[in-house]
Design a protein around this motif. Structure first.
Motif, PDB file in Angstrom:
ATOM      1  N   GLU A 106       0.830  -1.212   0.000  1.00  0.00           N
ATOM      2  CA  GLU A 106       0.000   0.000   0.000  1.00  0.00           C
ATOM      3  C   GLU A 106       0.858   1.253   0.000  1.00  0.00           C
ATOM      4  O   GLU A 106       0.519   2.253  -0.616  1.00  0.00           O
ATOM      5  N   PHE A 107       1.952   1.194   0.685  1.00  0.00           N
ATOM      6  CA  PHE A 107       2.834   2.354   0.786  1.00  0.00           C
ATOM      7  C   PHE A 107       3.958   2.339  -0.245  1.00  0.00           C
ATOM      8  O   PHE A 107       4.643   3.344  -0.414  1.00  0.00           O
ATOM      9  N   HIS A 108       4.125   1.212  -0.892  1.00  0.00           N
ATOM     10  CA  HIS A 108       5.223   1.075  -1.868  1.00  0.00           C
ATOM     11  C   HIS A 108       4.705   0.180  -2.982  1.00  0.00           C
ATOM     12  O   HIS A 108       5.014  -0.998  -3.043  1.00  0.00           O
ATOM     13  N   MET A 132     -13.836  -0.494   3.130  1.00  0.00           N
ATOM     14  CA  MET A 132     -13.453  -0.110   1.770  1.00  0.00           C
ATOM     15  C   MET A 132     -11.939   0.051   1.662  1.00  0.00           C
ATOM     16  O   MET A 132     -11.260   0.265   2.650  1.00  0.00           O
ATOM     17  N   LYS A 133     -11.435  -0.065   0.468  1.00  0.00           N
ATOM     18  CA  LYS A 133     -10.004   0.133   0.242  1.00  0.00           C
ATOM     19  C   LYS A 133      -9.655   1.605   0.365  1.00  0.00           C
ATOM     20  O   LYS A 133     -10.511   2.477   0.258  1.00  0.00           O
ATOM     21  N   THR A 177     -13.131   4.386   4.310  1.00  0.00           N
ATOM     22  CA  THR A 177     -14.488   4.407   4.829  1.00  0.00           C
ATOM     23  C   THR A 177     -14.865   3.014   5.314  1.00  0.00           C
ATOM     24  O   THR A 177     -14.560   2.014   4.658  1.00  0.00           O
ATOM     25  N   ILE A 178     -15.524   2.964   6.446  1.00  0.00           N
ATOM     26  CA  ILE A 178     -16.005   1.691   6.974  1.00  0.00           C
ATOM     27  C   ILE A 178     -17.522   1.783   7.064  1.00  0.00           C
ATOM     28  O   ILE A 178     -18.063   2.757   7.591  1.00  0.00           O
ATOM     29  N   ILE A 179     -18.172   0.760   6.524  1.00  0.00           N
ATOM     30  CA  ILE A 179     -19.629   0.757   6.496  1.00  0.00           C
ATOM     31  C   ILE A 179     -20.170  -0.214   7.525  1.00  0.00           C
ATOM     32  O   ILE A 179     -19.875  -1.412   7.482  1.00  0.00           O
ATOM     33  N   GLY A 180     -20.965   0.301   8.438  1.00  0.00           N
ATOM     34  CA  GLY A 180     -21.600  -0.584   9.412  1.00  0.00           C
ATOM     35  C   GLY A 180     -23.005  -0.883   8.941  1.00  0.00           C
ATOM     36  O   GLY A 180     -23.743   0.031   8.567  1.00  0.00           O
ATOM     37  N   ASN A 211     -16.823  -8.942  -0.851  1.00  0.00           N
ATOM     38  CA  ASN A 211     -15.387  -8.869  -1.142  1.00  0.00           C
ATOM     39  C   ASN A 211     -15.101  -8.755  -2.630  1.00  0.00           C
ATOM     40  O   ASN A 211     -14.026  -8.350  -3.028  1.00  0.00           O
ATOM     41  N   SER A 212     -16.061  -9.164  -3.436  1.00  0.00           N
ATOM     42  CA  SER A 212     -15.866  -9.113  -4.877  1.00  0.00           C
ATOM     43  C   SER A 212     -16.232  -7.752  -5.461  1.00  0.00           C
ATOM     44  O   SER A 212     -15.968  -7.473  -6.625  1.00  0.00           O
ATOM     45  N   TYR A 213     -16.840  -6.910  -4.668  1.00  0.00           N
ATOM     46  CA  TYR A 213     -17.201  -5.582  -5.163  1.00  0.00           C
ATOM     47  C   TYR A 213     -15.959  -4.727  -5.339  1.00  0.00           C
ATOM     48  O   TYR A 213     -15.045  -4.747  -4.514  1.00  0.00           O
ATOM     49  N   ASP A 214     -15.952  -3.945  -6.398  1.00  0.00           N
ATOM     50  CA  ASP A 214     -14.830  -3.039  -6.609  1.00  0.00           C
ATOM     51  C   ASP A 214     -14.729  -2.080  -5.426  1.00  0.00           C
ATOM     52  O   ASP A 214     -15.733  -1.538  -4.966  1.00  0.00           O
ATOM     53  N   GLY A 215     -13.542  -1.873  -4.971  1.00  0.00           N
ATOM     54  CA  GLY A 215     -13.320  -0.912  -3.893  1.00  0.00           C
ATOM     55  C   GLY A 215     -13.428  -1.492  -2.502  1.00  0.00           C
ATOM     56  O   GLY A 215     -13.070  -0.842  -1.518  1.00  0.00           O
ATOM     57  N   VAL A 216     -13.926  -2.736  -2.402  1.00  0.00           N
ATOM     58  CA  VAL A 216     -14.060  -3.335  -1.069  1.00  0.00           C
ATOM     59  C   VAL A 216     -12.781  -4.068  -0.692  1.00  0.00           C
ATOM     60  O   VAL A 216     -12.259  -4.853  -1.469  1.00  0.00           O
ATOM     61  N   ASP A 217     -12.280  -3.782   0.497  1.00  0.00           N
ATOM     62  CA  ASP A 217     -11.090  -4.460   0.988  1.00  0.00           C
ATOM     63  C   ASP A 217     -11.492  -5.789   1.631  1.00  0.00           C
ATOM     64  O   ASP A 217     -11.060  -6.840   1.209  1.00  0.00           O
ATOM     65  N   ARG A 218     -12.353  -5.714   2.628  1.00  0.00           N
ATOM     66  CA  ARG A 218     -12.872  -6.934   3.229  1.00  0.00           C
ATOM     67  C   ARG A 218     -14.062  -6.668   4.127  1.00  0.00           C
ATOM     68  O   ARG A 218     -14.409  -5.537   4.396  1.00  0.00           O
TER      69      ARG A 218
END
Lengths: 342, 342, 342, 342
Positions: free
Chosen positions: A75-77, C5-6, C37-40, C54-61
């Motif tokens: 992420e940072f590199h 989100m990522k 951003t974190i969505i509750g 997790n498969s959505y664009d922009g979602v980290d986990r």
């Protein structure tokens, strides 16, 4: 970081937690659910990383969202780091091959291993001068004498040297002879040693701990990177599980996982990974296909009489045959990498 | 050691193996089965411990029969070893209690912890001055300052000091302040450190590795004993498994297993074992009932604000309540031990 | 549930995720952090439990906050459930003892086992008529004949019967003879079987899976409870780990963990837990001190000649001696439970 | 089998053990070591497999030498078994590709999946009609309706059908629609079910248990083979370990290990193996290079909205890209297999 309150938490209990968070200079966002409140922390959460929120009345549990490692993180590199070992590049898209005996047993033996290793295409010679042995009565290594031998053999065949350093006391000595310092599995969390090798600035091959998590491994690399040393190579060597058919369970998924989370290269050690010589070739091919930046294997002119790890060492014939197969798959991978995801 | 030949092994292959064994000065006994021959080795099998018999043609596999550790083994030392910590006995049938904070945070804090620990019946004060942290950015400990504080607090309450030593560089320093040197889980196989603490002759509390096997743990103790230091205390602190409901899986069976295989005392660390404060008391009682020689627990005047491990530290009330319960079970165990197997 | 989100997620990507959540009738609360951003999610999150966010664009986990099990949970049923086995109570504060052979080998054998079991204080007789064997060539059990024998023996000694049912085909048959149906470790997630035993309404002893997580175990109980059957008894029998000194690793922490998360009683099986007879007594005492609602142990008049599990079965002398010790610790625990946390 | 006597075993104790062995019609060979006697058993040791020798006075422990499984073993069946699935061969040196959704959600969905699967080169369509769900509240599958849909879709694209059968009650039904019966990880040791599918004679894809050992897996296959059904395909789907970066730890070494020990083909399931879609392609390539006889992957037209396992399913683009890469490595492997060990 997220703090999850219990179903029956009171307003006062919630306030206590929020006040504590704010006292550290962070902000909060509240998610008031049907059943419970969830508190999202905003700011530098490392300040509260060690606060025992779980002990607060009304708190159910906390969940960590961000990782501690930064310098190691992709992420940072975002770009791959290419480790330069005195001219030899690791992580530049080519596969680096490292081979040699588990232990350096004598000049003739390491010379013969170098000859075989080179013949198979290896550019780095491995061999242990300081051996980590479960029992104090087992052969502990030839030490400085061994270092001299492996340097001599590597120079004779125009190869680099990778060898394990087990403690700070011998670090200067090992640095005189090695091109790459290897940190063994049992030392993945020997934090003082990590800092010490970090300070040398020399390339470091960091083996995964016997039951090291990916997260611990990345943080271990962070100790090295934090000293300004970005010459880090991860080495997947198998993890400890319940299965006894193999010596360890070779976690090949570590290759794509590390490549996603970090920018440092990762090589595979199928020898320790499976611990049984006749499984090593297929694991080597699998590693190439999984995208490893390189490989390190144990070879011996006469495995039956090796002083250590004989059961997983490859003799000349098996090694050369395997390397031929590895090159075929390497070529295929060049073509594979050209197949872009549109 | 036993060598198992394959079903289709030839007479010549068998001879090669036998000759190799005899060349080391050992004898063989053959078990000619219906399907395969099994070779039993007679003599000092440590000589061939590292011979790669598995690589020999015709060999299916080898099985190890005897263990490498000797000094640590109860077979060679049938009577319990009582470790003497400057007058305090560990392993003599009494239960030694050790308590204190995870980290020494300041003089007031460690003084308060000592007061609480003593009040609950502890005779040994724990506290970390050098902390092993997964991340390089986490609090690493007060170091020498911390050692001074814990010594001062222990002396004020007539207690002994147990604290972790993480490397040889700081060993002399730690020895000046500590009565018991603690070797952390991540250092169970830091062989150089084991040898170094062995040489000091001081009592050593050897924590089980994060995924340490009983066998590795006994061999680690052997490194210490091999330096002439028999003041070893095993510490069961939980092992790494797939379960996430607890921080580790507290392997309470290690208590009877170690007591059967070795003569050194073993104490329990339920705090790290389960990692969640409200499970600690029941694990403490279980440890007493399992026959542990003692216990070491983490306490803190204010767990919510502890600098580390707050989620598993006990506050004063919980700790004192637990110790009352522990004493009840201790008394019961005296009666239990009197119930002899006729 | 929380969606993370990522770092580089766009506003549009965030909107897509939020819209999806709302389309299921749920609401969202946003935590706009410095980096991400974190969505509750607010509402009945079981509706989106299986959406691949997790498969959505922009979602980290995503992180799961609440558990799936409800009826089994102590959150929904704060009071202990007392299982009534035809008059015998389990979970009412008393310790229920169950003992018997691994396999029912004949009428004389099970009669003798019943005599011994009863003598030591057991009120439930165990014995297998249908045996789960790793190999198809091993003894599979006496089946109906065995069921008749154990019923006869239990009746002769006024004891209840617990025996394993392995499939729905034999469920009616086993129900005719057993008071408690045992679900073996290998069947913890045999969901059809769980539903079937649930429907019978009979008491069910649910063994933890060989590598069952606490969460899976609680959800397995949910399958049974969902059929209206609240007569569930958890049985901790050890989990699979890398350690080979014991057959399994007896996870004693399961006792306080289950008692915190669920209202159903939990008993210990130290026999399978450690798998070595001479470690069983200390594990039994530890279980009592940990607060188990009962215990189930394997005994045999002549373990050396047992048809299965001989190495972990207790002979009469060892069993009676152990039970004497168990009673001492039981008494102590009554006093312990009276020591209240003020 | 070998029985190891204790150091201090007496002649009488040795005689008791020998007499017991001989009473079963076996013979013994004694290895009289310096310290201890080792007894090798000669004959059909399965007769004494369950004798609790460890309980005999003077016995230290026993070691098992031979395995229980026979029909499954390559020792007894040296040539590869080729499973014939109604004309499609598995294990004949070609790589069989199986693809499809985790769950059958409707006719349109499975039709679309079949189109995509076929396009990528798959010849077998997977899809679950009966789903094993940890929680009873999760979607359990469309059942017979689902079976009809997958059959229709497979027929439309000239593919075979593989689908999971979870219990004997539905076995006949599933047999009407499926070409290959899948036994799920949680049912690897559902012995009754193994016998039932064995009796059908239909091809069986046997998934490794969540923490199944290689030995248990081979013995599970033995249950099927023992019914005369040799149409067995092993499926490596990852094992449970402490690591949480991946859903399971994909044990790629199972491929060469199984191929050495058994004659039945083995395919890889990288989807469940890693559980995260973006790691699946590299694991797929690794499996090809490791020598797998085939692969089974989860795909979905719209993973974000899949009813189950969305996070590990591949969308059309990723799947087709991966299959292109797989074919490149497949070609390379043909060349690799031609490089013979001289």
């Amino acid at each position: 970081m997220i703090i999850i309150m219990k179903n029956d938490a009171t307003k006062e209990q919630l306030k206590v937690v929020i006040d504590r968070v704010k006292s550290e200079g962070l902000n909060v966002h509240l998610s008031e659910g049907n059943n419970r409140t969830i508190i999202g922390l905003v700011g530098d959460t490392s300040k509260v990383r060690n606060v025992g929120f779980n002990s607060y009345d009304g708190v159910d549990r906390t969940l960590s969202v961000s990782s501690a490692y930064k310098l190691t993180s992709r992420e940072f590199h975002p770009d791959d780091t290419v480790v330069d070992v005195d001219g030899l590049k690791i992580g530049d898209g080519s596969m680096v091959m490292m081979a040699g005996p588990c232990s350096i047993e004598g000049l003739d033996q390491i010379m013969e291993c170098a000859r075989i290793a080179k013949k198979g295409g290896a550019t780095v010679l491995r061999g242990g001068a300081f051996k980590p042995r479960t029992s104090p009565y087992a052969f502990q290594g030839l030490e400085e004498e061994g270092l001299k031998y492996i340097r001599q053999a590597a120079d004779a065949y125009d190869m680099k040297v990778i060898t394990e350093v087990m403690d700070e006391a011998n670090l200067d000595l090992v640095c005189q002879y090695a091109d790459i310092l290897q940190i063994g599995a049992r030392n993945m969390q020997n934090f003082k040693l990590l800092q010490a090798v970090g300070k040398t600035g020399k390339p470091v091959a960091l083996k995964r701990g016997i039951s090291g998590t990916i997260d611990e491994w990345l943080n271990a690399a962070e100790y090295i990177a934090n000293e300004g040393n970005f010459n880090i190579i991860f080495v997947e060597r198998g993890i400890r599980t319940y299965e006894t058919a193999t010596r360890n369970t070779f976690d090949i998924s570590a290759i794509p996982v590390i490549q996603k989370l970090s920018h440092f290269p990762i090589i595979a050690d199928p020898s320790h990974g499976v611990g049984v010589w006749d499984y090593v070739p297929s694991m080597a091919l699998a590693s190439v296909a999984a995208g490893a930046d390189g490989m390190i294997v144990e070879i011996h002119p006469d495995p039956a009489n090796a002083w250590s790890d004989g059961q997983q060492s490859l003799n000349e014939k098996t090694y050369l045959n395997m390397m031929e197969q590895v090159h075929v798959v390497e070529e295929a991978m060049k073509k594979v990498n050209g197949i872009k995801l549109i």
